[in-house]
Write a protein that holds these residues in place. Structure first.
Motif, PDB file in Angstrom:
ATOM      1  N   VAL A  61     -26.689  -9.567  -9.871  1.00  0.00           N
ATOM      2  CA  VAL A  61     -26.337 -10.973 -10.036  1.00  0.00           C
ATOM      3  C   VAL A  61     -25.791 -11.150 -11.454  1.00  0.00           C
ATOM      4  O   VAL A  61     -26.341 -10.609 -12.408  1.00  0.00           O
ATOM      5  CB  VAL A  61     -27.580 -11.873  -9.842  1.00  0.00           C
ATOM      6  CG1 VAL A  61     -27.247 -13.326 -10.093  1.00  0.00           C
ATOM      7  CG2 VAL A  61     -28.168 -11.693  -8.471  1.00  0.00           C
ATOM      8  N   LEU A  67     -29.460 -18.337 -10.873  1.00  0.00           N
ATOM      9  CA  LEU A  67     -29.841 -18.177  -9.469  1.00  0.00           C
ATOM     10  C   LEU A  67     -31.278 -18.652  -9.253  1.00  0.00           C
ATOM     11  O   LEU A  67     -31.570 -19.348  -8.279  1.00  0.00           O
ATOM     12  CB  LEU A  67     -29.678 -16.734  -9.009  1.00  0.00           C
ATOM     13  CG  LEU A  67     -30.050 -16.451  -7.559  1.00  0.00           C
ATOM     14  CD1 LEU A  67     -29.226 -17.291  -6.596  1.00  0.00           C
ATOM     15  CD2 LEU A  67     -29.906 -14.979  -7.249  1.00  0.00           C
ATOM     16  N   GLN A 160     -26.279 -20.627  -2.095  1.00  0.00           N
ATOM     17  CA  GLN A 160     -25.477 -19.748  -2.949  1.00  0.00           C
ATOM     18  C   GLN A 160     -25.803 -18.264  -2.801  1.00  0.00           C
ATOM     19  O   GLN A 160     -25.245 -17.450  -3.522  1.00  0.00           O
ATOM     20  CB  GLN A 160     -25.686 -20.127  -4.416  1.00  0.00           C
ATOM     21  CG  GLN A 160     -25.268 -21.519  -4.752  1.00  0.00           C
ATOM     22  CD  GLN A 160     -25.545 -21.841  -6.209  1.00  0.00           C
ATOM     23  OE1 GLN A 160     -26.258 -21.125  -6.890  1.00  0.00           O
ATOM     24  NE2 GLN A 160     -24.954 -22.924  -6.694  1.00  0.00           N
ATOM     25  N   TYR A 161     -26.689 -17.902  -1.902  1.00  0.00           N
ATOM     26  CA  TYR A 161     -27.123 -16.505  -1.862  1.00  0.00           C
ATOM     27  C   TYR A 161     -27.573 -16.107  -0.457  1.00  0.00           C
ATOM     28  O   TYR A 161     -27.901 -16.943   0.374  1.00  0.00           O
ATOM     29  CB  TYR A 161     -28.284 -16.287  -2.835  1.00  0.00           C
ATOM     30  CG  TYR A 161     -29.493 -17.121  -2.509  1.00  0.00           C
ATOM     31  CD1 TYR A 161     -30.506 -16.625  -1.694  1.00  0.00           C
ATOM     32  CD2 TYR A 161     -29.615 -18.421  -2.976  1.00  0.00           C
ATOM     33  CE1 TYR A 161     -31.598 -17.400  -1.370  1.00  0.00           C
ATOM     34  CE2 TYR A 161     -30.704 -19.203  -2.655  1.00  0.00           C
ATOM     35  CZ  TYR A 161     -31.696 -18.683  -1.850  1.00  0.00           C
ATOM     36  OH  TYR A 161     -32.776 -19.448  -1.522  1.00  0.00           O
ATOM     37  N   VAL A 163     -29.992 -12.689   0.477  1.00  0.00           N
ATOM     38  CA  VAL A 163     -30.614 -11.480  -0.053  1.00  0.00           C
ATOM     39  C   VAL A 163     -31.539 -10.866   0.992  1.00  0.00           C
ATOM     40  O   VAL A 163     -32.056 -11.557   1.866  1.00  0.00           O
ATOM     41  CB  VAL A 163     -31.401 -11.775  -1.356  1.00  0.00           C
ATOM     42  CG1 VAL A 163     -30.461 -12.191  -2.465  1.00  0.00           C
ATOM     43  CG2 VAL A 163     -32.466 -12.839  -1.137  1.00  0.00           C
TER      44      VAL A 163
END
Length: 175
Positions: A61, A67, A160-161, A163
């Protein structure tokens, strides 16, 4: 006089038997559907609060701090178990994890230190503490209509992510 086709009793054909089996399978699918079993579990009080801890390690990142702030602002995450989306769950807590370096000294002692490369190379390591509803079963904890155990891979997705992580702890509360 010969019997006319309209006056003879009609027997079951292979097509009729196939249609009957299809109707029975459809009825069984409706009765045993995951949404219906969840509704039944909710109505019977079988659902309990479940706390799931998911560790995410080594995600590259550009700005890990930003984040973490974005995740804490959202306060919820979509969870994917075994490639099946299972809705959103609340994030109770987000714990940043730090990598540690371990070195064995000539005298046999072990020295540990925080890895300075984690900040330089922008790596995201964190523990998500998630809260949702589930139930206990013989095969573990049923969370999001899937049996979930420690070590199971899951995906967490926010605005936004996206994972990948591993379940590290499961706690079933009292309803």
């Amino acid at each position: 006089m010969a019997d006319s086709p309209a006056s003879r009793p009609r027997g079951w054909s292979l097509v009729d038997a196939g249609a009957a089996v299809a109707v029975l399978l459809a009825a069984a699918g409706v009765i045993w559907s995951p949404k219906l079993s969840s509704a039944v579990a909710k109505a019977t009080g079988d659902l309990r609060p479940v706390k799931v801890m998911v560790d995410v390690r080594g995600v590259p990142v550009a700005d890990p701090g930003a984040l973490i702030s974005a995740i804490e602002t959202e306060r919820k995450v979509a969870i994917v178990i075994r490639n099946q989306p299972h809705g959103t769950v609340a994030i109770q807590k987000l714990i940043p994890l730090q990598s540690r370096l371990v070195a064995l000294q000539p005298n046999g002692s072990v020295v540990t230190a925080i890895d300075p490369n984690q900040a330089v190379f922008g790596r995201f390591d964190a523990r998500f503490v998630l809260e949702g509803q589930g139930r206990r079963s013989e095969g573990g904890v049923v969370f999001g209509n899937q049996s979930l155990k420690i070590g199971a891979p899951v995906e967490l997705e926010g605005k936004q992510y996206r994972v990948q992580g591993v379940v590290t702890d499961l706690q079933v509360g009292e309803g």
